[in-house]
Design a protein around this motif. Structure first.
Motif, PDB file in Angstrom:
ATOM      1  N   ARG A 156       2.408  -2.255   4.543  1.00 25.74           N
ATOM      2  CA  ARG A 156       2.202  -3.355   5.496  1.00 25.74           C
ATOM      3  C   ARG A 156       1.364  -4.462   4.854  1.00 25.74           C
ATOM      4  N   GLU A 157       0.280  -4.097   4.181  1.00 24.33           N
ATOM      5  CA  GLU A 157      -0.589  -5.105   3.557  1.00 24.33           C
ATOM      6  C   GLU A 157       0.133  -5.812   2.416  1.00 24.33           C
ATOM      7  N   ARG A 158       1.003  -5.097   1.723  1.00 22.36           N
ATOM      8  CA  ARG A 158       1.770  -5.716   0.644  1.00 22.36           C
ATOM      9  C   ARG A 158       2.728  -6.773   1.199  1.00 22.36           C
ATOM     10  N   LEU A 159       3.350  -6.469   2.340  1.00 21.20           N
ATOM     11  CA  LEU A 159       4.232  -7.457   2.968  1.00 21.20           C
ATOM     12  C   LEU A 159       3.426  -8.659   3.449  1.00 21.20           C
ATOM     13  N   LYS A 160       2.259  -8.414   4.028  1.00 22.92           N
ATOM     14  CA  LYS A 160       1.429  -9.528   4.488  1.00 22.92           C
ATOM     15  C   LYS A 160       1.031 -10.431   3.324  1.00 22.92           C
ATOM     16  N   ALA A 161       0.719  -9.826   2.185  1.00 24.02           N
ATOM     17  CA  ALA A 161       0.360 -10.626   1.006  1.00 24.02           C
ATOM     18  C   ALA A 161       1.546 -11.469   0.554  1.00 24.02           C
ATOM     19  N   HIS A 162       2.747 -10.888   0.646  1.00 22.38           N
ATOM     20  CA  HIS A 162       3.954 -11.622   0.250  1.00 22.38           C
ATOM     21  C   HIS A 162       4.222 -12.785   1.200  1.00 22.38           C
ATOM     22  N   GLY A 165       4.557  11.241  -3.775  1.00 18.58           N
ATOM     23  CA  GLY A 165       3.909  10.227  -4.601  1.00 18.58           C
ATOM     24  C   GLY A 165       4.100   8.816  -4.099  1.00 18.58           C
ATOM     25  N   TYR A 166       4.568   8.677  -2.847  1.00 15.80           N
ATOM     26  CA  TYR A 166       4.796   7.345  -2.288  1.00 15.80           C
ATOM     27  C   TYR A 166       3.499   6.790  -1.715  1.00 15.80           C
ATOM     28  N   GLU A 167       3.458   5.470  -1.602  1.00 19.54           N
ATOM     29  CA  GLU A 167       2.269   4.838  -1.026  1.00 19.54           C
ATOM     30  C   GLU A 167       2.330   4.888   0.497  1.00 19.54           C
ATOM     31  N   PRO A 168       1.177   4.926   1.157  1.00 21.52           N
ATOM     32  CA  PRO A 168       1.157   5.003   2.627  1.00 21.52           C
ATOM     33  C   PRO A 168       1.767   3.765   3.273  1.00 21.52           C
ATOM     34  N   ILE A 169       2.276   3.951   4.489  1.00 24.56           N
ATOM     35  CA  ILE A 169       2.862   2.841   5.247  1.00 24.56           C
ATOM     36  C   ILE A 169       1.860   1.693   5.386  1.00 24.56           C
ATOM     37  N   GLU A 183       6.169   7.739  10.509  1.00 18.43           N
ATOM     38  CA  GLU A 183       6.239   8.194   9.126  1.00 18.43           C
ATOM     39  C   GLU A 183       7.054   7.314   8.199  1.00 18.43           C
ATOM     40  N   ARG A 184       8.063   6.630   8.728  1.00 17.71           N
ATOM     41  CA  ARG A 184       8.896   5.833   7.823  1.00 17.71           C
ATOM     42  C   ARG A 184       9.657   4.762   8.588  1.00 17.71           C
ATOM     43  N   VAL A 226       9.192  -6.583  -2.726  1.00 15.09           N
ATOM     44  CA  VAL A 226       8.006  -6.780  -1.890  1.00 15.09           C
ATOM     45  C   VAL A 226       7.151  -5.528  -1.823  1.00 15.09           C
ATOM     46  N   LEU A 227       7.763  -4.365  -1.676  1.00 13.42           N
ATOM     47  CA  LEU A 227       7.031  -3.136  -1.369  1.00 13.42           C
ATOM     48  C   LEU A 227       6.842  -2.215  -2.572  1.00 13.42           C
ATOM     49  N   GLY A 228       7.536  -2.482  -3.662  1.00 14.54           N
ATOM     50  CA  GLY A 228       7.458  -1.601  -4.822  1.00 14.54           C
ATOM     51  C   GLY A 228       8.690  -0.720  -4.914  1.00 14.54           C
ATOM     52  N   ASP A 229       9.238  -0.627  -6.108  1.00 11.04           N
ATOM     53  CA  ASP A 229      10.514   0.062  -6.319  1.00 11.04           C
ATOM     54  C   ASP A 229      10.482   1.509  -5.844  1.00 11.04           C
ATOM     55  N   GLY A 230       9.401   2.226  -6.119  1.00  9.75           N
ATOM     56  CA  GLY A 230       9.341   3.646  -5.808  1.00  9.75           C
ATOM     57  C   GLY A 230       9.222   3.975  -4.342  1.00  9.75           C
ATOM     58  N   ASN A 231       8.958   2.983  -3.488  1.00  8.81           N
ATOM     59  CA  ASN A 231       8.770   3.234  -2.063  1.00  8.81           C
ATOM     60  C   ASN A 231      10.036   3.010  -1.241  1.00  8.81           C
ATOM     61  N   VAL A 232      11.108   2.587  -1.894  1.00  7.44           N
ATOM     62  CA  VAL A 232      12.334   2.219  -1.182  1.00  7.44           C
ATOM     63  C   VAL A 232      13.497   3.065  -1.707  1.00  7.44           C
TER      64      VAL A 232
END
Length: 554
Positions: A35-41, A27-31, A102-103, A124-130
């Motif tokens: 990447r786009e989330r970090l760029k937005a940050h 249920g994790y979001e793709p890499i 992959e990670r 930055v990336l979302g709690d569930g992805n880390v």
């Protein structure tokens, strides 16, 4: 790797059968999304508002562009304050997307740094992805199905993993199924070794060879990330070298230079205390807990603090918060600490004193001086001194001190890149065979012709934390409630982790001294309870020496 694949597949099949497919995994979001989330940050960093932020933005963009480079072994040498955490993450995510990896795995020496880094990544990336995976992390299993991160910790099947040197390398050299289960998830990933100078010296050769093998044979990219690059080239296999992601190291050093270093020679504790007393705000870092307590007790007035591992983690956190608040308000603040304050602790003092140590430790201490660059380097001084003969350096520190003396004998700036390179070259030369104290590489190479490898015996010997320490639970605050639950026979991983926040680790000789004095009560789970509250002081923590033969009168 094959064993890891087999073990994990077996566990997952059994898990699915026993739960009728009801276990929550994935249920994790793709890499690419991360990447786009970090760029937005990081888009909010532009345009930069001052020269310091401008330089950080250049480092960020340089690392991001380097993400297009091929798989391999890299270094990222950026001075303290250069923003290397987000810059290295930008490289890692860009590189992973470009190469179908992959990670991203962050390997960090101290849990204090892990907690800060993981928190930044979650924001930055979302709690569930880390996934934050180390001995001190507590998972909340109270909800329906438990915490999915506890399951992810079993096989690291998550986009971003933040873990310790101990967890990472002892898994690579393990032989038990539960520990090996995650190894196949390390393949085809980007691995960042933060504070790479802290790779364990007695196991440095096998650790470096393991890193090289992940790059050469398992499609991983590894990055050695630090302000004090440890010059590991001579330990790499023939034909392998590391490429620098941010190559203008000399210019970066000059730009980020925030302090000057000054030698004071030998100082007695009394003379040192008088010097500290003359500053409104000052940090003093020494190499032994005994000296930290002695010098602290010589200080007078408000705003004096002591930090060492004799304070349980929850207590240390409260003290650090007090220190940070006094620094913000420009109130008197004099701190005497062991080296635990040198990495991952966000403090900014106008003046720092550091007892003789290896150059990496000296520079880490220097990173607590003028950290935010509010003062000029000329007025921000790191004073280096030798303690008097009352303190004998631990064996582990003697060679680093000798190597530091040799590297700076002509008066070079300790933080200059050339000085750091000379220091690590000298240190590794002085250590020699001690860089593989258990002959791990030799033992594996001996088994190569017959493909018979000593996995079990190496796993038994490969212990990054050698000390046989015992945990003593301090019944203060919530610690009292946790102690009572343990005394009543309650057992769970979450309970033991929570109790760890109120525990002090003691070496055998100190543990035995408290035990002989009748100051300890054994609880199940390998934890001992301190039964004499007088042995834990509110300023200096646990007193490891206790009087024997206590008497009680009725």
């Amino acid at each position: 790797m094959l064993f890891s694949c087999l073990v994990d597949a077996d566990y997952l099949d059994t898990e699915a059968f026993m739960s009728a497919g009801g276990v929550r995994r994935g249920g994790y979001e793709p890499i690419a999304v991360l990447r786009e989330r970090l760029k937005a940050h990081t888009a909010g960093f532009f345009p930069p508002r001052n020269p310091l932020n401008a330089k950080r933005c250049v480092i960020l963009r340089t690392c991001e562009a380097a993400g297009a480079w091929g798989r391999g072994l890299y270094t990222l040498t950026v001075p303290t304050g250069g923003g290397k955490t987000l810059a290295s993450l930008a490289f890692a995510l860009e590189h992973a997307v470009r190469h179908g990896m992959e990670r991203v795995t962050y390997v960090i020496p101290y849990s204090s740094i892990i907690e800060q880094t993981a928190e930044v990544f979650r924001e930055v990336l979302g709690d569930g992805n880390v996934l934050e995976h180390h001995s001190g992390y507590e998972y909340d299993d109270s909800g329906e199905g438990g915490d999915p991160r506890r399951l992810a910790a079993e096989n690291w099947d998550v986009p971003v993993v933040v873990t310790t040197n101990v967890q990472f390398f002892q898994s690579l050299f393990a032989s038990k199924p539960s520990r090996c289960r995650k190894i196949h998830s390390i393949a085809n990933s980007v691995i960042i070794f933060d504070e790479a100078q802290m790779l364990p010296q007695p196991y440095l050769r096998p650790c470096v060879r393991a890193i090289a093998e992940l790059v050469r044979s398992y499609r991983s990219t590894c990055v050695l990330c630090t302000a004090t690059q440890p010059n590991l080239g001579p330990l790499l296999p023939e034909g392998m070298d590391a490429q620098e992601l941010c190559p203008d190291t000399e210019a970066l050093y000059e730009f980020f230079r925030r302090v000057r270093y000054e030698q004071l020679g030998q100082l007695s504790d009394e003379a040192l205390a008088r010097l500290l007393q003359s500053h409104n705000q000052v940090l003093c870092v020494v190499s032994t807990r005994k000296q930290a307590q002695t010098v602290f007790r010589l200080l007078e007035g408000e705003g004096c603090f002591h930090l060492s591992i004799l304070l349980y983690p929850e207590h240390r956190g409260r003290v650090l918060s007090q220190i940070q608040e006094r620094l913000r308000q420009s109130l008197p603040c004099r701190v005497v600490s062991t080296s635990l304050v040198e990495a991952g602790v966000d403090l900014d003092f106008p003046t720092v004193y550091r007892a003789e140590a290896g150059l990496d430790s000296v520079i880490q201490a220097g990173g607590r001086c003028n950290r935010e660059g509010r003062r000029s380097p000329e007025e921000s001084v790191v004073y280096l001194f030798r303690p008097d003969g009352a303190y004998r350096l631990p064996v582990s520190l003697r060679l680093p001190v000798e190597a530091a003396t040799m590297a700076t004998q002509t008066g070079e700036d300790p933080s200059a890149p050339a000085t750091i390179a000379a220091y690590f070259t000298t240190l590794h030369s002085l250590r020699g065979d001690a860089l593989d104290s258990k002959r791990v590489v030799e033992r594996f190479e001996a088994g190569l012709p017959s493909m018979s490898f000593p996995f079990a015996s190496v796993a038994e010997d490969f212990r990054l934390i050698e000390e046989d320490t015992r945990s003593v639970l301090i019944p203060n605050g919530r610690g009292r409630e946790l102690a009572e639950r343990l005394r009543q026979g309650e057992r769970s991983r979450a309970l033991l982790r929570a109790a760890g926040r109120f525990c002090v680790s003691l070496y055998p000789q100190h543990f035995e001294e408290l035990d002989r004095a009748g100051a300890l009560e054994a609880l199940d789970g390998g934890v001992y309870l301190l039964t004499d509250p007088n042995l834990y002081a509110g300023d200096t923590g646990l007193a490891p020496e206790a009087e024997e033969g206590r008497g009680f009168f009725a």
